[in-house]
Design a protein around this motif. Sequence first.
Motif, PDB file in Angstrom:
ATOM      1  N   VAL A 157       8.846 -15.627   5.482  1.00 29.46           N
ATOM      2  CA  VAL A 157       9.729 -15.274   4.370  1.00 29.46           C
ATOM      3  C   VAL A 157      10.351 -13.902   4.624  1.00 29.46           C
ATOM      4  O   VAL A 157       9.867 -13.114   5.427  1.00 29.46           O
ATOM      5  CB  VAL A 157       8.973 -15.263   3.022  1.00 29.46           C
ATOM      6  CG1 VAL A 157       8.351 -16.624   2.748  1.00 29.46           C
ATOM      7  CG2 VAL A 157       7.899 -14.173   3.008  1.00 29.46           C
ATOM      8  N   SER A 158      11.429 -13.617   3.912  1.00 28.49           N
ATOM      9  CA  SER A 158      12.072 -12.308   4.001  1.00 28.49           C
ATOM     10  C   SER A 158      11.301 -11.299   3.150  1.00 28.49           C
ATOM     11  O   SER A 158      10.941 -11.606   1.998  1.00 28.49           O
ATOM     12  CB  SER A 158      13.512 -12.393   3.509  1.00 28.49           C
ATOM     13  OG  SER A 158      14.077 -11.107   3.409  1.00 28.49           O
ATOM     14  N   PRO A 159      11.032 -10.103   3.666  1.00 25.23           N
ATOM     15  CA  PRO A 159      10.324  -9.092   2.870  1.00 25.23           C
ATOM     16  C   PRO A 159      10.980  -8.802   1.527  1.00 25.23           C
ATOM     17  O   PRO A 159      10.279  -8.575   0.532  1.00 25.23           O
ATOM     18  CB  PRO A 159      10.346  -7.853   3.774  1.00 25.23           C
ATOM     19  CG  PRO A 159      10.446  -8.400   5.160  1.00 25.23           C
ATOM     20  CD  PRO A 159      11.300  -9.626   5.036  1.00 25.23           C
ATOM     21  N   ILE A 160      12.313  -8.841   1.485  1.00 22.97           N
ATOM     22  CA  ILE A 160      12.995  -8.511   0.225  1.00 22.97           C
ATOM     23  C   ILE A 160      12.810  -9.594  -0.832  1.00 22.97           C
ATOM     24  O   ILE A 160      13.143  -9.382  -1.998  1.00 22.97           O
ATOM     25  CB  ILE A 160      14.501  -8.245   0.438  1.00 22.97           C
ATOM     26  CG1 ILE A 160      15.223  -9.492   0.953  1.00 22.97           C
ATOM     27  CG2 ILE A 160      14.721  -7.066   1.354  1.00 22.97           C
ATOM     28  CD1 ILE A 160      16.731  -9.346   0.982  1.00 22.97           C
ATOM     29  N   ASN A 161      12.258 -10.726  -0.440  1.00 22.02           N
ATOM     30  CA  ASN A 161      11.987 -11.803  -1.398  1.00 22.02           C
ATOM     31  C   ASN A 161      10.505 -11.894  -1.751  1.00 22.02           C
ATOM     32  O   ASN A 161      10.017 -12.950  -2.150  1.00 22.02           O
ATOM     33  CB  ASN A 161      12.478 -13.133  -0.849  1.00 22.02           C
ATOM     34  CG  ASN A 161      13.988 -13.201  -0.765  1.00 22.02           C
ATOM     35  OD1 ASN A 161      14.681 -12.539  -1.539  1.00 22.02           O
ATOM     36  ND2 ASN A 161      14.516 -13.965   0.175  1.00 22.02           N
ATOM     37  N   CYS A 162       9.807 -10.758  -1.602  1.00 27.95           N
ATOM     38  CA  CYS A 162       8.367 -10.717  -1.905  1.00 27.95           C
ATOM     39  C   CYS A 162       8.059  -9.697  -2.998  1.00 27.95           C
ATOM     40  O   CYS A 162       8.735  -8.676  -3.124  1.00 27.95           O
ATOM     41  CB  CYS A 162       7.578 -10.313  -0.655  1.00 27.95           C
ATOM     42  SG  CYS A 162       7.692 -11.468   0.723  1.00 27.95           S
ATOM     43  N   VAL A 163       7.022 -10.011  -3.752  1.00 30.50           N
ATOM     44  CA  VAL A 163       6.400  -9.049  -4.662  1.00 30.50           C
ATOM     45  C   VAL A 163       5.065  -8.668  -4.050  1.00 30.50           C
ATOM     46  O   VAL A 163       4.344  -9.528  -3.525  1.00 30.50           O
ATOM     47  CB  VAL A 163       6.184  -9.665  -6.061  1.00 30.50           C
ATOM     48  CG1 VAL A 163       5.211  -8.816  -6.885  1.00 30.50           C
ATOM     49  CG2 VAL A 163       7.507  -9.798  -6.797  1.00 30.50           C
ATOM     50  N   ALA A 164       4.729  -7.378  -4.070  1.00 29.13           N
ATOM     51  CA  ALA A 164       3.459  -6.923  -3.499  1.00 29.13           C
ATOM     52  C   ALA A 164       2.711  -6.066  -4.511  1.00 29.13           C
ATOM     53  O   ALA A 164       3.311  -5.260  -5.230  1.00 29.13           O
ATOM     54  CB  ALA A 164       3.702  -6.140  -2.219  1.00 29.13           C
ATOM     55  N   LEU A 165       1.387  -6.250  -4.559  1.00 26.19           N
ATOM     56  CA  LEU A 165       0.539  -5.528  -5.512  1.00 26.19           C
ATOM     57  C   LEU A 165      -0.323  -4.508  -4.794  1.00 26.19           C
ATOM     58  O   LEU A 165      -1.008  -4.833  -3.821  1.00 26.19           O
ATOM     59  CB  LEU A 165      -0.348  -6.504  -6.280  1.00 26.19           C
ATOM     60  CG  LEU A 165       0.401  -7.397  -7.269  1.00 26.19           C
ATOM     61  CD1 LEU A 165       0.695  -8.754  -6.656  1.00 26.19           C
ATOM     62  CD2 LEU A 165      -0.397  -7.552  -8.555  1.00 26.19           C
ATOM     63  N   GLU A 179      10.654  -2.792   1.534  1.00 20.25           N
ATOM     64  CA  GLU A 179      11.728  -3.278   0.662  1.00 20.25           C
ATOM     65  C   GLU A 179      11.292  -4.474  -0.181  1.00 20.25           C
ATOM     66  O   GLU A 179      12.091  -5.358  -0.505  1.00 20.25           O
ATOM     67  CB  GLU A 179      12.999  -3.597   1.459  1.00 20.25           C
ATOM     68  CG  GLU A 179      13.576  -2.382   2.175  1.00 20.25           C
ATOM     69  CD  GLU A 179      14.910  -2.655   2.827  1.00 20.25           C
ATOM     70  OE1 GLU A 179      15.051  -3.697   3.480  1.00 20.25           O
ATOM     71  OE2 GLU A 179      15.812  -1.819   2.675  1.00 20.25           O
ATOM     72  N   MET A 180       9.999  -4.485  -0.531  1.00 15.92           N
ATOM     73  CA  MET A 180       9.478  -5.490  -1.447  1.00 15.92           C
ATOM     74  C   MET A 180       9.457  -4.918  -2.860  1.00 15.92           C
ATOM     75  O   MET A 180       9.448  -3.702  -3.049  1.00 15.92           O
ATOM     76  CB  MET A 180       8.057  -5.886  -1.034  1.00 15.92           C
ATOM     77  CG  MET A 180       7.972  -6.503   0.348  1.00 15.92           C
ATOM     78  SD  MET A 180       6.251  -6.895   0.822  1.00 15.92           S
ATOM     79  CE  MET A 180       6.513  -7.636   2.433  1.00 15.92           C
ATOM     80  N   VAL A 181       9.448  -5.787  -3.844  1.00 15.25           N
ATOM     81  CA  VAL A 181       9.274  -5.351  -5.229  1.00 15.25           C
ATOM     82  C   VAL A 181       7.791  -5.037  -5.434  1.00 15.25           C
ATOM     83  O   VAL A 181       6.924  -5.860  -5.094  1.00 15.25           O
ATOM     84  CB  VAL A 181       9.745  -6.430  -6.217  1.00 15.25           C
ATOM     85  CG1 VAL A 181       9.400  -6.034  -7.657  1.00 15.25           C
ATOM     86  CG2 VAL A 181      11.243  -6.656  -6.081  1.00 15.25           C
ATOM     87  N   GLY A 182       7.504  -3.861  -5.946  1.00 24.00           N
ATOM     88  CA  GLY A 182       6.110  -3.427  -6.054  1.00 24.00           C
ATOM     89  C   GLY A 182       5.559  -3.443  -7.464  1.00 24.00           C
ATOM     90  O   GLY A 182       6.188  -2.940  -8.402  1.00 24.00           O
TER      91      GLY A 182
END
Length: 221
Positions: A157-165, A179-182
Amino acid sequence: MLEAIIFDMDGVLIDSEYSYFEAKDSLLKDAGIMVPSSYHSKFMGTSYQYTWETMKKELALPESAAYYIREMIKRREVIVKRDGTKPIQGAVKFVKGLKNAGVNLAVASSSPLSEIKKSLSEIGIYQDFTVIASGEEVEHSKPAPDVYLLAAKRLGVSPINCVALEDSPNGSIAVKKAEMVGIGFANPNYPILDLCSDVVVTTFSDLDYTKCQKIYQQYHK
């Protein structure tokens, strides 16, 4: 489009930070050194190697980083055996709910692969993750984005299409650099840390796939 959700492990899925603090304090005490807990906090999210190489320089420790890593692991094993592997409250239910919703899940942890498998297996969620990425598999430790980029690559997957916790400043910086949503997890049982996540939560009880999608849609670039 949100393609995957990626988790840090220590402090997000398992309540392990205290055991690292205790093991490290024990080793430093043997060397006649006392440090405040805030000193340990700055290493949260980083690799064992980075932690002890830095501590060796800053505290003029007499032994090699490899020695302290081995000893920390031994002493932490005693602590975990004493207390058991404890999941963060609500984390297991959150992961299971995401899995049941068909979400691609990964772990991007600075811990060794063996420790990740052991810890996640003990709280019953190892099999729920499609991909595991460890800090020992990449060149640069958090706050570099390497381990998150590796997880995204393995997921396809593309990093920009990920959410990370994440729960640590270093980890939240790594997520931003990837460049992920955090989503930052500020554990109310620990000191307040400076997270640069897009959203910060203090519990997982209010999070589910729908809310993660909304956060992604709001902060996705």
